[in-house]
Enzyme design. Sequence first.
Site: not given
Length: 291
Positions: A72-73
Amino acid sequence: MTIRPIPLATWPTPLEPAPRLAQELGIEQLWIKRDDLSGLGGGGNKVRKLQYTCAQAVEAGANRIVTTGAPQSNHARLTAAAAARIGLDCTLVLTGNAPETPRGNLLLDDLAGARIVWAGDQPLDQVAAQQEGYVIPFGGTSAFSAQGYVDCAQEILHQLPDLDAVVVAVGSGGTMAGLVAHLGSTRVYGVDTGAVPDPVSIISGLLDQMGTPTGNLRIDREQVGAGYATLTDSVRAALKLAARTEGLFLDPTYTGRAMAGLCANPPRGNVVFLHTGGLPGLFGHPAFSGS
Ligand SMILES: *Cc1c(COP(=O)(O)O)cnc(C)c1O
């Protein structure tokens, strides 16, 4: 050789008063610096750093940029968006394995046309080095890209000359390093998210390379809870408080932790909360996405 940053958004971002939240926390004046509104790709703090790292990639003659991160960067999502904007290809090397259903940032990475390489449990840097293309470091952070947050500190001082404190989430450290380089260590309150094991040494190292004395870095390490990808009760409470007093949505990994830190230890005077973006992560977080 001077490399000029590539403009990827419209500056300055707004500085908005948050009087209802200020009253709730007993702070004289509270302002939200809206770096979540930094135009490109859904916005967020990574845009200011990418203006520098992408300029280096273009200077190096790259056709493809490669970067690393958690699934989920936000940095990965914004790198994919920046690559699209400047006409480069993009490879994202992410930890772990492909989830059954891509959510949140992963969905946007795919929309922007990024190639995703799942690193499993191999070290991200090693897998990134095996890819073809120009590698942008983890979180987009380097002593050069931290200049993006020197730019932001200048904007804030222009908008609020008698600034007393800035509160900011700390991940790979470049954002806090840039702020400290321009504002000094006593006015910048970092809140650790657990993204790196030792944020103090990373930020001190960046400041050394930037040629700025470090001073005594203020970093709250109490908001990490059981780890980077987890959700604590105080973060959940902070997400609700910001939404219910100011209609301000925060994410569970970064800005929610920064807000929990602000609630736990509110500084005095003219306080700026740096909204660094990250909302897509809410929709990919296991505590919220129902997965
Ligand atoms: C990456 C990130 C941060 C932390 O920035 P660093 O420069 O990596 O320390 C803060 N907030 C959000 C939403 C982020 O995505």
